[in-house]
Design a protein around this motif. Structure first.
Motif, PDB file in Angstrom:
ATOM      1  N   THR A  35      60.265  27.476  50.334  1.00 26.37           N
ATOM      2  CA  THR A  35      60.851  27.595  49.004  1.00 26.37           C
ATOM      3  C   THR A  35      59.886  28.257  48.020  1.00 26.37           C
ATOM      4  O   THR A  35      60.288  28.694  46.932  1.00 26.37           O
ATOM      5  CB  THR A  35      61.235  26.192  48.482  1.00 26.37           C
ATOM      6  N   ARG A  36      58.642  28.371  48.408  1.00 28.41           N
ATOM      7  CA  ARG A  36      57.573  28.785  47.505  1.00 28.41           C
ATOM      8  C   ARG A  36      57.835  30.098  46.756  1.00 28.41           C
ATOM      9  O   ARG A  36      57.604  30.160  45.542  1.00 28.41           O
ATOM     10  CB  ARG A  36      56.267  28.873  48.290  1.00 28.41           C
ATOM     11  N   PRO A  37      58.316  31.177  47.395  1.00 30.00           N
ATOM     12  CA  PRO A  37      58.485  32.428  46.641  1.00 30.00           C
ATOM     13  C   PRO A  37      59.424  32.295  45.434  1.00 30.00           C
ATOM     14  O   PRO A  37      59.117  32.801  44.348  1.00 30.00           O
ATOM     15  CB  PRO A  37      59.042  33.401  47.689  1.00 30.00           C
ATOM     16  N   VAL A  38      60.560  31.635  45.622  1.00 28.08           N
ATOM     17  CA  VAL A  38      61.501  31.450  44.516  1.00 28.08           C
ATOM     18  C   VAL A  38      60.892  30.540  43.451  1.00 28.08           C
ATOM     19  O   VAL A  38      60.998  30.801  42.250  1.00 28.08           O
ATOM     20  CB  VAL A  38      62.838  30.874  45.024  1.00 28.08           C
ATOM     21  N   PHE A  39      60.258  29.484  43.898  1.00 25.67           N
ATOM     22  CA  PHE A  39      59.621  28.549  42.970  1.00 25.67           C
ATOM     23  C   PHE A  39      58.572  29.258  42.110  1.00 25.67           C
ATOM     24  O   PHE A  39      58.549  29.120  40.887  1.00 25.67           O
ATOM     25  CB  PHE A  39      58.981  27.405  43.752  1.00 25.67           C
ATOM     26  N   ILE A  40      57.700  30.037  42.753  1.00 26.94           N
ATOM     27  CA  ILE A  40      56.636  30.727  42.025  1.00 26.94           C
ATOM     28  C   ILE A  40      57.216  31.712  41.013  1.00 26.94           C
ATOM     29  O   ILE A  40      56.754  31.801  39.874  1.00 26.94           O
ATOM     30  CB  ILE A  40      55.681  31.421  43.009  1.00 26.94           C
ATOM     31  N   GLU A  41      58.246  32.431  41.413  1.00 24.74           N
ATOM     32  CA  GLU A  41      58.868  33.388  40.498  1.00 24.74           C
ATOM     33  C   GLU A  41      59.470  32.673  39.288  1.00 24.74           C
ATOM     34  O   GLU A  41      59.328  33.128  38.142  1.00 24.74           O
ATOM     35  CB  GLU A  41      59.941  34.189  41.227  1.00 24.74           C
ATOM     36  N   LEU A  42      60.134  31.561  39.525  1.00 22.23           N
ATOM     37  CA  LEU A  42      60.725  30.794  38.425  1.00 22.23           C
ATOM     38  C   LEU A  42      59.645  30.302  37.474  1.00 22.23           C
ATOM     39  O   LEU A  42      59.771  30.419  36.242  1.00 22.23           O
ATOM     40  CB  LEU A  42      61.525  29.618  38.990  1.00 22.23           C
ATOM     41  N   VAL A  43      58.582  29.751  38.032  1.00 24.10           N
ATOM     42  CA  VAL A  43      57.505  29.219  37.194  1.00 24.10           C
ATOM     43  C   VAL A  43      56.835  30.321  36.391  1.00 24.10           C
ATOM     44  O   VAL A  43      56.578  30.165  35.190  1.00 24.10           O
ATOM     45  CB  VAL A  43      56.472  28.472  38.065  1.00 24.10           C
ATOM     46  N   LYS A  44      56.544  31.440  37.014  1.00 27.22           N
ATOM     47  CA  LYS A  44      55.873  32.533  36.313  1.00 27.22           C
ATOM     48  C   LYS A  44      56.727  33.057  35.156  1.00 27.22           C
ATOM     49  O   LYS A  44      56.228  33.305  34.057  1.00 27.22           O
ATOM     50  CB  LYS A  44      55.540  33.653  37.293  1.00 27.22           C
ATOM     51  N   ARG A  45      58.018  33.211  35.403  1.00 28.06           N
ATOM     52  CA  ARG A  45      58.888  33.684  34.314  1.00 28.06           C
ATOM     53  C   ARG A  45      58.977  32.648  33.200  1.00 28.06           C
ATOM     54  O   ARG A  45      59.038  33.009  32.018  1.00 28.06           O
ATOM     55  CB  ARG A  45      60.271  34.011  34.870  1.00 28.06           C
ATOM     56  N   PHE A  46      59.015  31.386  33.578  1.00 26.00           N
ATOM     57  CA  PHE A  46      59.069  30.346  32.552  1.00 26.00           C
ATOM     58  C   PHE A  46      57.814  30.372  31.686  1.00 26.00           C
ATOM     59  O   PHE A  46      57.889  30.312  30.448  1.00 26.00           O
ATOM     60  CB  PHE A  46      59.238  28.962  33.194  1.00 26.00           C
ATOM     61  N   VAL A  47      56.649  30.460  32.316  1.00 27.32           N
ATOM     62  CA  VAL A  47      55.392  30.502  31.566  1.00 27.32           C
ATOM     63  C   VAL A  47      55.378  31.699  30.619  1.00 27.32           C
ATOM     64  O   VAL A  47      54.934  31.601  29.469  1.00 27.32           O
ATOM     65  CB  VAL A  47      54.198  30.551  32.533  1.00 27.32           C
ATOM     66  N   ALA A  48      55.884  32.828  31.071  1.00 25.47           N
ATOM     67  CA  ALA A  48      55.906  34.038  30.242  1.00 25.47           C
ATOM     68  C   ALA A  48      56.809  33.893  29.026  1.00 25.47           C
ATOM     69  O   ALA A  48      56.507  34.425  27.949  1.00 25.47           O
ATOM     70  CB  ALA A  48      56.352  35.238  31.075  1.00 25.47           C
ATOM     71  N   GLU A  49      57.908  33.150  29.151  1.00 27.60           N
ATOM     72  CA  GLU A  49      58.934  33.114  28.101  1.00 27.60           C
ATOM     73  C   GLU A  49      58.946  31.858  27.244  1.00 27.60           C
ATOM     74  O   GLU A  49      59.540  31.846  26.157  1.00 27.60           O
ATOM     75  CB  GLU A  49      60.321  33.280  28.750  1.00 27.60           C
ATOM     76  N   ALA A  50      58.348  30.794  27.717  1.00 32.18           N
ATOM     77  CA  ALA A  50      58.510  29.496  27.045  1.00 32.18           C
ATOM     78  C   ALA A  50      57.826  29.462  25.678  1.00 32.18           C
ATOM     79  O   ALA A  50      56.674  29.866  25.543  1.00 32.18           O
ATOM     80  CB  ALA A  50      57.954  28.378  27.916  1.00 32.18           C
ATOM     81  N   PRO A  51      58.537  28.977  24.668  1.00 29.65           N
ATOM     82  CA  PRO A  51      57.912  28.760  23.362  1.00 29.65           C
ATOM     83  C   PRO A  51      57.101  27.462  23.379  1.00 29.65           C
ATOM     84  O   PRO A  51      57.287  26.614  24.243  1.00 29.65           O
ATOM     85  CB  PRO A  51      59.105  28.638  22.420  1.00 29.65           C
ATOM     86  N   HIS A  52      56.224  27.320  22.427  1.00 36.19           N
ATOM     87  CA  HIS A  52      55.473  26.057  22.287  1.00 36.19           C
ATOM     88  C   HIS A  52      56.116  25.201  21.217  1.00 36.19           C
ATOM     89  O   HIS A  52      56.709  25.690  20.284  1.00 36.19           O
ATOM     90  CB  HIS A  52      54.013  26.349  21.913  1.00 36.19           C
TER      91      HIS A  52
END
Length: 283
Positions: free
Chosen positions: A266-283
């Motif tokens: 599952t790692r490739p999908v998981f990593i992609e989701l996490v990376k995009r979230f980190v890039a877009e998430a507001p604080h």
């Protein structure tokens, strides 16, 4: 909490701060079983083994590297826990959550926490990801029990929004975009995480009980860390990797190696989701 707890947090945070060029950290990431490879994508990393940090416990579980990786991920400064601590390893719950308070002291305001979990919802399947909407604390312990240290948070911590609704909505939007780009659905579920002590996998009757209590997935981590994160005022996104189906009436034997193998797939999908979230998430 023990009398020297805050002092130990400050000393650990200062030791780390002295080694990371005064970086302003934005995100903390806690990586569960089989998911530690994301740390390898951190740019300009500073790697700090837990056993070198003052007052830190040591991760003893297979698949947990046992170190902080600090650097840039998708343009944001992150501190990644490559491996975590578990109550079943013999640590107190206060020791399990010690790194969460250290990350807060280092300036972290948002926490992305992951785990490997068994799916109890019949609509799930092995390999799914699940956004955690809430949890059941079935460990019989709480990291806030004991001496109150007001420097860390209030005495009676509110948990009504421990898992950020805004962050979950963003993760769902990202998964929808990924599905459109890939031409196949990213199976992102949402549900309640039942946290147990472990280290044994549960027998059928206990899994049936947890499902009836409202649990959608079951695992041996996360709840203590999220209680501490909420207490510290951090915004949290929790994601479980459903590594096996833990339905009491249909239970089959399971090993830790099987759990890690599914997490790896599952790692490739998981990593992609996490990376995009980190890039877009507001604080």
């Amino acid at each position: 909490m023990e009398p020297n707890y805050v002092q130990h947090i400050l000393e650990a945070a200062q030791w780390i701060s002295d080694r990371i060029d005064r970086r302003t950290l934005e995100f903390g990431l806690v990586l569960g079983s089989g998911l530690g490879d994301l740390a390898g994508q951190v740019e300009d990393p500073v790697v700090l083994p837990y056993d070198a940090i003052p007052h830190f416990p040591v991760s003893t579980v297979e698949g947990h590297a046992g170190q902080f990786v600090i650097g840039r991920l998708e343009g944001r400064q992150v501190i990644v826990m490559q491996g975590r601590f578990h109550y079943y390893e013999g640590y107190s719950m206060k020791k399990v959550v010690f790194p969460i308070y250290v990350m807060k002291q280092l300036g972290v305001r948002s926490l992305l926490i992951t785990n490997a979990a068994g799916g109890m919802n019949r609509g799930f399947q092995a390999g799914d990801l699940m956004l955690i909407s809430d949890h059941l604390n079935l460990t019989g312990d709480n990291p806030l029990i004991g001496i109150h240290h007001p420097e860390l948070g209030v005495r009676f911590s509110d948990m009504s929004q421990a898992y950020s609704r805004e962050y979950r909505a963003l993760a769902r939007r990202i998964a929808d975009r990924m599905s459109a780009e890939r031409g196949e659905a990213v199976r992102l579920q949402e549900g309640v995480y039942a946290g147990i002590t472990g280290p044994n996998y549960l027998p059928p009757v206990e899994l049936t009980m947890l499902a009836k209590l409202g649990g959608d997935a079951v695992g041996m981590s996360t709840v203590g860390e999220v209680i501490a994160a909420s207490h510290a005022g951090l915004r949290v996104l929790g994601i479980s990797c459903i590594t096996d189906m833990a339905i009491g009436e249909e239970l089959e034997p399971l090993t830790h190696e099987q759990v890690v193998a599914v997490a790896n797939r599952t790692r490739p999908v998981f990593i992609e989701l996490v990376k995009r979230f980190v890039a877009e998430a507001p604080h």
